[in-house]
Design a protein around this motif. Structure first.
Motif, short mmCIF file in Angstrom:
data_model
loop_
_atom_site.label_atom_id
_atom_site.label_comp_id
_atom_site.label_asym_id
_atom_site.label_seq_id
_atom_site.Cartn_x
_atom_site.Cartn_y
_atom_site.Cartn_z
N CYS A 1 0.84 -1.20 0.00
CA CYS A 1 0.00 0.00 0.00
C CYS A 1 0.87 1.25 0.00
O CYS A 1 2.07 1.19 0.30
CB CYS A 1 -0.92 0.00 1.21
N TYR B 1 -6.55 5.85 3.47
CA TYR B 1 -6.28 5.43 4.85
C TYR B 1 -7.18 6.25 5.77
O TYR B 1 -7.38 7.45 5.54
CB TYR B 1 -4.84 5.70 5.23
N LEU C 1 -8.24 1.74 4.46
CA LEU C 1 -7.30 1.09 5.37
C LEU C 1 -7.44 1.80 6.71
O LEU C 1 -6.93 2.89 6.92
CB LEU C 1 -5.87 1.16 4.85
N THR C 2 -8.17 1.14 7.60
CA THR C 2 -8.58 1.74 8.86
C THR C 2 -7.61 1.36 9.95
O THR C 2 -7.40 0.17 10.22
CB THR C 2 -10.00 1.26 9.23
N ARG D 1 -8.51 -3.45 5.92
CA ARG D 1 -8.85 -2.75 4.68
C ARG D 1 -9.50 -3.70 3.69
O ARG D 1 -9.48 -4.93 3.82
CB ARG D 1 -7.58 -2.18 4.03
N TYR E 1 -11.06 -9.04 2.60
CA TYR E 1 -10.52 -8.00 3.47
C TYR E 1 -9.17 -8.46 4.02
O TYR E 1 -8.89 -9.67 4.12
CB TYR E 1 -11.50 -7.68 4.61
#
Length: 389
Positions: free
Chosen positions: A50, A93, A247-248, A257, A263
């Motif tokens: 990422c 994000y 993207l937590t 994410r 996921y």
């Protein structure tokens, strides 16, 4: 021109090799030595691939911005009709703050990111709930979301084409393990491999990833780079979300994410000791005991999920300041390219370009990467990056 040996042929070593040829360094005077030419256990093989703008250090934001520009023009940049485009899946994000201290860090980082040209936005809980209604925001006081230029890209394709084109241009990729660096009389003269082969060199670049400290020690240089385990799970949800999941990054540090139709979640073990570079064993109880409960609490739709794949990868963590160690240090001709602490792949284009400029031109041209100089370690002067996932 100088003879350059790059110790380590994964993402950083291959980026540097390609950029050197791109800037005119004779490819026949470049040798990449890689202990495992399958690359099966390198950091690049286990990356979640990422890119983000949300760093607290402006130089890292600048590297990410160049990384995105490079990705968007990948075939053109590489100048070869065979090279496929690389798509950036921009789900962004989303950092969630659960304390005033975390919220203050997001606010401070926003100023840095905005100044560097990022499109970060702060979001109050009500705004998060309106845009992403699947979150349980209990305990969340603020969020920070990247509105563009953040998400997933195919880092494997980038790596493979850098390596392939460098080799086709004439760079030597040599299987072998460097066991000694000749650094007599204050400068490097070459390396010795485990089979007794000696390779002369004017410049030796340490791009050995999690083995970076070991290679540095061969040149008499102590560097605070340690392999640290990082866990990843890919799972299927019985009730998929109706939109992409950013993207937590939960206040706990656990992150999750979108990953195509499935996921992806990740976590840092606690405790988080240094490990052997060959140790990829996992304490998988962390999923049931910690990670899944946190994810299912934050996103109730993930109460019913099925893990499809999991693995342990390694960060090459710079324990001084979680930031790159880049440039000359120790004997003349010895150069570090290490300590990226989990954000190496997304910065590989800019880091490779910068170090190639330094080798070819004697200075950084496009972006001044001098603050990453490893000499700061001996001075105990951190060049910190606090936004490490």
């Amino acid at each position: 021109m100088t003879d350059v040996i790059i110790v380590g042929g994964a993402i950083m070593g291959s980026s540097l090799a390609w950029w050197l040829t791109e800037l005119g360094h004779p490819p026949q005077r470049i040798t990449v030595v890689e202990r495992d030419p399958t690359y099966a256990a390198c950091g690049t093989a286990f990356t979640n691939s990422c890119i983000r703008m949300q760093f607290g250090n402006p130089l890292n934001v600048a590297l990410s911005r160049f990384g995105v520009e490079f990705l968007r023009a990948f075939p053109t940049r590489l100048g070869d009709d065979r090279v496929p485009p690389i798509q950036l899946h921009e789900f962004g994000y989303l950092y969630l703050a659960g304390t005033d201290a975390q919220a203050d860090r997001l606010c401070a980082a926003l100023a840095v990111q905005t100044e560097a040209g990022a499109a970060t936005r702060l979001m109050e809980p009500a705004a998060i709930a309106a845009e992403y209604p699947f979150y349980d925001l209990d305990g969340v006081i603020l969020g920070s979301h990247g509105a563009r230029d953040e998400g997933y890209f195919d880092g494997t394709t980038m790596f493979e084409w850098w390596r392939r084109l460098a080799r086709e241009r004439g760079v030597t990729f040599l299987p072998g393990e460097v066991i000694a660096i000749d650094a007599s009389e204050g400068r490097v003269h070459g390396v010795t491999l485990s089979d007794g082969t000696r390779l002369p060199a004017d410049i030796v670049v340490n791009a050995a990833g999690t083995r970076g400290a070991q290679v540095a020690a061969l040149a008499g240089v102590a560097m605070p780079v340690e392999p640290r385990k990082r866990y990843t799970w890919v799972f299927e949800a019985a009730h998929p979300l109706d939109r992409d999941l950013p993207l937590t990054i939960d206040p706990s540090g656990v992150h999750v994410r979108t990953d195509g139709p499935w996921y992806m979640a990740g976590a840092t073990p606690d405790p988080d000791p240094a490990v052997d570079p060959d140790d990829f064993s996992g304490d998988w109880e962390i999923w049931e005991d910690r990670v899944w409960p946190l994810i299912a609490t934050r996103i109730p739709a993930f109460e019913n999920i099925r893990v499809r794949q999991s693995w342990v990868g390694h960060y090459d963590l710079n324990t001084l300041d979680a930031n790159a160690l880049l440039g000359p240090v120790g004997p003349e001709g010895f150069v570090m390219m290490n300590g990226f602490s989990g954000h190496g792949l997304q910065h590989a284009a800019g880091i490779g370009r910068g170090l190639a400029e330094w080798i070819v031109h004697g200075r950084y041209v496009s972006l001044d990467l001098t603050p990453f100089c490893p000499a700061r370690v001996a001075r105990a002067e951190p060049f910190a990056e606090l936004a490490v996932i």
